[in-house]
Design a protein around this motif. Structure first.
Motif, PDB file in Angstrom:
ATOM      1  N   ASP A  38      -5.769   8.782  -2.614  1.00 38.27           N
ATOM      2  CA  ASP A  38      -4.609   9.147  -1.832  1.00 38.27           C
ATOM      3  C   ASP A  38      -3.698   8.014  -1.729  1.00 38.27           C
ATOM      4  O   ASP A  38      -2.697   8.242  -1.236  1.00 38.27           O
ATOM      5  CB  ASP A  38      -5.196   9.586  -0.257  1.00 38.27           C
ATOM      6  CG  ASP A  38      -5.622  10.713  -0.099  1.00 38.27           C
ATOM      7  OD1 ASP A  38      -5.195  11.762  -1.141  1.00 38.27           O
ATOM      8  OD2 ASP A  38      -6.049  10.986   0.697  1.00 38.27           O
ATOM      9  N   TYR A  39      -3.952   6.718  -2.323  1.00 34.10           N
ATOM     10  CA  TYR A  39      -2.883   5.880  -2.247  1.00 34.10           C
ATOM     11  C   TYR A  39      -3.193   4.750  -3.358  1.00 34.10           C
ATOM     12  O   TYR A  39      -4.252   4.771  -4.016  1.00 34.10           O
ATOM     13  CB  TYR A  39      -3.151   4.923  -0.849  1.00 34.10           C
ATOM     14  CG  TYR A  39      -4.624   4.216  -0.535  1.00 34.10           C
ATOM     15  CD1 TYR A  39      -4.790   3.047  -0.868  1.00 34.10           C
ATOM     16  CD2 TYR A  39      -5.665   5.010  -0.018  1.00 34.10           C
ATOM     17  CE1 TYR A  39      -5.940   2.453  -0.856  1.00 34.10           C
ATOM     18  CE2 TYR A  39      -6.839   4.541   0.211  1.00 34.10           C
ATOM     19  CZ  TYR A  39      -7.007   3.028  -0.170  1.00 34.10           C
ATOM     20  OH  TYR A  39      -8.336   2.564   0.112  1.00 34.10           O
ATOM     21  N   ARG A  40      -2.481   3.863  -3.687  1.00 30.78           N
ATOM     22  CA  ARG A  40      -2.483   2.753  -4.624  1.00 30.78           C
ATOM     23  C   ARG A  40      -2.207   1.402  -3.931  1.00 30.78           C
ATOM     24  O   ARG A  40      -1.261   1.513  -3.052  1.00 30.78           O
ATOM     25  CB  ARG A  40      -1.865   2.943  -5.956  1.00 30.78           C
ATOM     26  CG  ARG A  40      -0.225   3.262  -5.811  1.00 30.78           C
ATOM     27  CD  ARG A  40       0.537   3.711  -7.041  1.00 30.78           C
ATOM     28  NE  ARG A  40       1.684   4.059  -7.078  1.00 30.78           N
ATOM     29  CZ  ARG A  40       2.311   3.198  -7.448  1.00 30.78           C
ATOM     30  NH1 ARG A  40       2.325   2.020  -7.691  1.00 30.78           N
ATOM     31  NH2 ARG A  40       3.701   3.286  -7.397  1.00 30.78           N
ATOM     32  N   ILE A  54       0.888  -1.051   0.004  1.00 32.76           N
ATOM     33  CA  ILE A  54       0.025  -0.117  -0.013  1.00 32.76           C
ATOM     34  C   ILE A  54       0.860   1.231  -0.174  1.00 32.76           C
ATOM     35  O   ILE A  54       1.547   1.542   0.890  1.00 32.76           O
ATOM     36  CB  ILE A  54      -0.940  -0.017   1.237  1.00 32.76           C
ATOM     37  CG1 ILE A  54      -1.745  -1.396   1.263  1.00 32.76           C
ATOM     38  CG2 ILE A  54      -1.802   1.327   1.364  1.00 32.76           C
ATOM     39  CD1 ILE A  54      -2.499  -1.583   2.581  1.00 32.76           C
ATOM     40  N   LEU A  55       0.774   2.100  -0.983  1.00 36.46           N
ATOM     41  CA  LEU A  55       1.806   3.061  -1.094  1.00 36.46           C
ATOM     42  C   LEU A  55       0.714   4.407  -1.020  1.00 36.46           C
ATOM     43  O   LEU A  55      -0.176   4.777  -2.087  1.00 36.46           O
ATOM     44  CB  LEU A  55       2.321   3.290  -2.686  1.00 36.46           C
ATOM     45  CG  LEU A  55       3.115   2.098  -2.829  1.00 36.46           C
ATOM     46  CD1 LEU A  55       3.615   1.898  -4.259  1.00 36.46           C
ATOM     47  CD2 LEU A  55       4.295   1.737  -1.633  1.00 36.46           C
ATOM     48  N   TYR A  56       0.794   5.087   0.235  1.00 36.37           N
ATOM     49  CA  TYR A  56       0.126   6.228   0.308  1.00 36.37           C
ATOM     50  C   TYR A  56       0.585   7.553   0.561  1.00 36.37           C
ATOM     51  O   TYR A  56       1.949   7.646   0.968  1.00 36.37           O
ATOM     52  CB  TYR A  56      -0.481   5.894   2.005  1.00 36.37           C
ATOM     53  CG  TYR A  56      -1.220   7.090   2.581  1.00 36.37           C
ATOM     54  CD1 TYR A  56      -2.683   7.020   2.492  1.00 36.37           C
ATOM     55  CD2 TYR A  56      -0.662   8.218   3.009  1.00 36.37           C
ATOM     56  CE1 TYR A  56      -3.620   7.828   3.050  1.00 36.37           C
ATOM     57  CE2 TYR A  56      -1.591   9.328   3.572  1.00 36.37           C
ATOM     58  CZ  TYR A  56      -2.776   9.250   3.597  1.00 36.37           C
ATOM     59  OH  TYR A  56      -3.654  10.240   3.875  1.00 36.37           O
ATOM     60  N   PRO A  80      -6.148   2.033   4.173  1.00 33.34           N
ATOM     61  CA  PRO A  80      -6.098   3.400   4.902  1.00 33.34           C
ATOM     62  C   PRO A  80      -7.376   3.995   4.923  1.00 33.34           C
ATOM     63  O   PRO A  80      -8.393   3.784   4.207  1.00 33.34           O
ATOM     64  CB  PRO A  80      -5.165   4.366   3.534  1.00 33.34           C
ATOM     65  CG  PRO A  80      -4.621   2.915   2.873  1.00 33.34           C
ATOM     66  CD  PRO A  80      -5.479   1.969   3.065  1.00 33.34           C
ATOM     67  N   THR A 121       3.246  10.829   3.435  1.00 36.66           N
ATOM     68  CA  THR A 121       3.628   9.665   2.547  1.00 36.66           C
ATOM     69  C   THR A 121       4.244   8.455   3.489  1.00 36.66           C
ATOM     70  O   THR A 121       5.003   8.579   4.365  1.00 36.66           O
ATOM     71  CB  THR A 121       4.683   9.957   1.689  1.00 36.66           C
ATOM     72  OG1 THR A 121       4.287  11.085   0.801  1.00 36.66           O
ATOM     73  CG2 THR A 121       5.287   8.884   0.725  1.00 36.66           C
ATOM     74  N   SER A 146       1.409  12.416  -3.680  1.00 37.79           N
ATOM     75  CA  SER A 146       0.498  12.947  -4.424  1.00 37.79           C
ATOM     76  C   SER A 146       1.128  14.166  -5.265  1.00 37.79           C
ATOM     77  O   SER A 146       0.328  14.632  -6.262  1.00 37.79           O
ATOM     78  CB  SER A 146      -1.010  13.275  -3.605  1.00 37.79           C
ATOM     79  OG  SER A 146      -1.169  12.051  -2.992  1.00 37.79           O
TER      80      SER A 146
END
Length: 229
Positions: free
Chosen positions: A82-84, A49-51, A76, A61, A54
């Protein structure tokens, strides 16, 4: 799917009440914690999870490694833009990608802090990798607060900038850059996209009423598109 919307009162009523519900949700008792971890203990397969990251120098981050095959799923507590999420990543590659993600986000980055996320019984749910920044830039290296709570085998992750740092980032002369007209107000986070340029940023503002928000952004109506999910 992202849908372009006009600035309508109904849309923002939904957003405001969602934000109010979010604030209430975080009064729940924390049921998962972080503790120091070492890279060599990370084995198996993870959902990465990459938060954040942006916009340029986004400090909010974090990378989270959600251990696959256990009873928990980490999510999240934030809008999905906001994330992928990347599923089925082997441990070593997940950690490499997490470090790369943090390094690419902010020019003040100099290191990262690795922690395991555990439940009340000490079972490992996943891992958190958060950035550490040059202290002279923001006043200290670790600028984030992260909290986790469990509900029905889902682990919700709340990621926020430490309050006093956020006040400094969004202030001028010690006063908040907000639409605070007195009384209760909400912090609102939204994404704007510049027409024809394909560039985007995330902004945070404080609103007291829908009309205040509309007034604040109306001068830029021709240049901005506001998206919701």
């Amino acid at each position: 799917m992202r849908t372009k919307v006009h600035i309508r009162a109904g849309i923002f009523v939904v957003i405001v009440f969602s934000l109010f519900a979010t604030g209430c949700a975080f009064q729940l008792r924390q049921t998962a914690w972080t503790e120091s971890a070492r890279p060599e203990e990370i084995t198996g397969t993870y959902t990465l999870i990459l938060y954040g990251n942006s916009y340029l120098n986004d400090i909010e981050t974090v990378a989270i490694l959600d251990k696959e095959g256990d009873r928990y799923t980490i999510e999240p507590y934030a809008p999905d833009f906001d994330y992928r999420v990347v599923k089925g990543v082997p441990a070593k590659r997940a950690l490499e990608q997490a470090y790369r993600f943090l390094k690419s986000g902010n020019s003040a980055y100099y290191s990262a802090q690795l922690s395991r996320i555990v439940d009340e019984k000490g079972a490992v749910i996943g891992y958190e990798l958060r950035p550490l920044y040059e202290p002279f830039v923001y006043g200290l290296a670790d600028v984030l607060d992260t909290n986790y709570w469990i509900k029905d085998n889902k682990v919700f992750a709340r990621i926020k900038i430490k309050p006093f740092i956020e006040r400094e980032l969004f202030s001028t002369g010690g006063r908040e850059k907000s639409l605070d007209y007195g009384g209760s107000h909400f912090m609102m986070r939204f994404r704007i996209t510049l027409n024809g340029y394909g560039a985007s940023m995330t902004a945070t503002t404080s609103i007291h009423t829908i009309s205040h928000l509309t007034t604040a952004i109306s001068p830029y109506a021709n240049a901005l598109q506001i998206f919701t999910t």
